[in-house]
Write a protein that holds these residues in place. Structure first.
Motif, short mmCIF file in Angstrom:
data_model
loop_
_atom_site.label_atom_id
_atom_site.label_comp_id
_atom_site.label_asym_id
_atom_site.label_seq_id
_atom_site.Cartn_x
_atom_site.Cartn_y
_atom_site.Cartn_z
N SER A 117 -14.66 3.25 4.32
CA SER A 117 -14.69 3.28 2.86
C SER A 117 -15.44 4.50 2.32
O SER A 117 -15.21 4.91 1.19
N THR A 174 -5.00 0.69 -4.40
CA THR A 174 -5.13 0.32 -2.99
C THR A 174 -6.12 -0.82 -2.80
O THR A 174 -5.86 -1.77 -2.05
N TRP A 175 -7.25 -0.77 -3.50
CA TRP A 175 -8.26 -1.82 -3.34
C TRP A 175 -7.73 -3.17 -3.81
O TRP A 175 -8.11 -4.21 -3.27
N GLN A 176 -6.86 -3.17 -4.82
CA GLN A 176 -6.30 -4.43 -5.30
C GLN A 176 -5.38 -5.05 -4.25
O GLN A 176 -5.42 -6.27 -4.03
N THR A 227 0.84 -1.20 0.00
CA THR A 227 0.00 0.00 0.00
C THR A 227 0.88 1.25 0.00
O THR A 227 0.55 2.25 -0.65
N MET A 269 -5.52 -4.54 -0.98
CA MET A 269 -6.35 -4.99 0.15
C MET A 269 -7.08 -6.29 -0.17
O MET A 269 -7.16 -7.19 0.65
N THR A 270 -7.62 -6.38 -1.38
CA THR A 270 -8.32 -7.59 -1.80
C THR A 270 -7.36 -8.77 -1.87
O THR A 270 -7.70 -9.88 -1.43
N LEU A 271 -6.17 -8.55 -2.39
CA LEU A 271 -5.17 -9.61 -2.45
C LEU A 271 -4.82 -10.11 -1.06
O LEU A 271 -4.72 -11.31 -0.82
N SER A 279 -16.79 -0.62 8.40
CA SER A 279 -16.41 -0.72 6.99
C SER A 279 -16.95 0.46 6.18
O SER A 279 -16.24 1.04 5.36
N ALA A 324 -6.72 -9.95 1.66
CA ALA A 324 -7.87 -10.67 2.22
C ALA A 324 -7.97 -12.07 1.63
O ALA A 324 -8.20 -13.05 2.36
N LEU A 325 -7.79 -12.18 0.31
CA LEU A 325 -7.85 -13.50 -0.33
C LEU A 325 -6.72 -14.40 0.14
O LEU A 325 -6.92 -15.60 0.36
#
Length: 96
Positions: free
Chosen positions: A65, A30-32, A18, A34-36, A61, A38-39
């Motif tokens: 957001s 940033t969302w990519q 980040t 964070m998603t990575l 949340s 979490a996954l």
């Protein structure tokens, strides 16, 4: 000495990515990142999908957001850059 928890290592990786948002020629949002993260925690089995949904706090949340959504909308409508230029026009900003 015990080995560090996998979720802590993922967190450190997410925070690092980040801060960088670019790895070589790969540009990340940033969302990519964070998603990575979490996954990755889900795939490593650090938390189950059911437990993750149960632990999710919708109020928190939406609170975190919300500013990103509004900032993106206001920037896309050219309101935020114009507002910033109007507020800081002719002012010198020093960062020590």
């Amino acid at each position: 000495m015990s080995s560090p928890d996998l979720s802590v290592l993922v967190l450190l990786g997410v925070l690092s990515l980040t801060a960088l948002l670019q790895v070589g020629s790969l540009r990340l949002q940033t969302w990519q990142v964070m998603t990575l993260g979490a996954l990755l925690v889900l795939l490593l089995g650090e938390i189950s999908p059911q437990e993750a949904l149960h632990q999710l706090t919708w109020t928190c949340s939406s609170f975190y957001s919300g500013p990103f959504v509004w900032g993106k909308r206001l920037t896309g409508a050219d309101i935020l850059p114009g507002l910033g230029a109007g507020l800081f026009q002719g002012r010198r900003i020093r960062i020590n």
